[in-house]
Design an enzyme around this catalytic site. Sequence first.
Site: not given
Length: 387
Positions: A299, A347, A359
């Site tokens: 990520c 994240h 993402h």
Amino acid sequence: MASHRKPPPPGTRVAGIRTPALATAALTSVALLSQTATAAPSTDDKPSIEEVEKKVDDLYRQAESATEKYNSAKEKTSKQRKEVDTLLDDVAQRTQKLNEAREELGSFAAAQYRTGASAPDTATFLLADSPQDYFDQTQLMGRMTSRQKDAVDDYVTEQSATMKKRQEATDSLETLSESQGDLKTAKATVQRKLSAARELLSQLTAEEKARLAAIEKKKQEEAARKAAELAKQQAAEQKAAEESAAAEGSAGSSSSTSEASEASDSSYATKAEKALAFARSQVGKPYVWGATGPDSYDCSGLTQAAWNAAGISLPRTTYDQVNAGTTVTLANARPGDLVFFYDDVTHVGIYIGNGKMIHAPKPGAYVREESIYYDGESAIHSVVRPA
């Protein structure tokens, strides 16, 4: 004499009373039924699909947290390795200079020995704790030439500097060793969490996997609904802001502050467009923990690469990226902003507008566009504008 009694009929005694075989069998059946009623069937120990989903999601989150720790340790290790290499090179150069200075002092001592000057002191000179200690003790400095005094000063200076750098290198090597240990631990943790998640999923039947997919689909539909609501809210606020700006303009109101703000907005929009263009071109590439491209990403590796394409350097980890810009409200999120998730900030995605982002979700998934509410509204931690 042999007994003429008949042998007792088969059976057992219960509380001193003889029971026939049929009664014994009946009692046994009752006992077994009683045990069956009180003992939970083995199938009841199997977790529900909802529990499996939660456990797998938790494991993936823990793996992602470990991944960010791995990224941090890896970055720290690389930086410390460069520092250690620089220090070792410096020590090698200083050691060479120290050896040259020692050779020059040795030549002076040899010359004194040949001429008979201070001959008894030559060995003492070479074995002294430092040349300065020797000369202070024997007052030899007064009988030395200026060149010889400079050579002694150079030796003392180089010796001190070299010892200091050697200690720095030793300390840095110890720190590097600790970082390498952290790196190894984080890597093992990631692998362990992912293995546990895969093991859980592998135990599901085809029917259970279908039910799990149905649950996931329902979550996605709810996430899309919330994204649409946010998009509607943002559109309304944008329209209100434009109408307010138009009203101020018609009233002849203008200021250098508003002009500077517009210029700043335009500059950010240009950079964000480049970052988003890069991110969109990565859609479909696999999530791989610790990866920074170009074939796969995790990520923070994706967001770092996207903004790097726009000329903005972001730190490697989510822990640092969350502090690399200005925090804005979710209602004011603009394309290009970074959306962070969970209390431990493990994240991140890049906002594209309309409540959606690009993402790299998790292991086994691919870079994709998705609602920022993909894991529920409470999962969103903050929004940061990086430039």
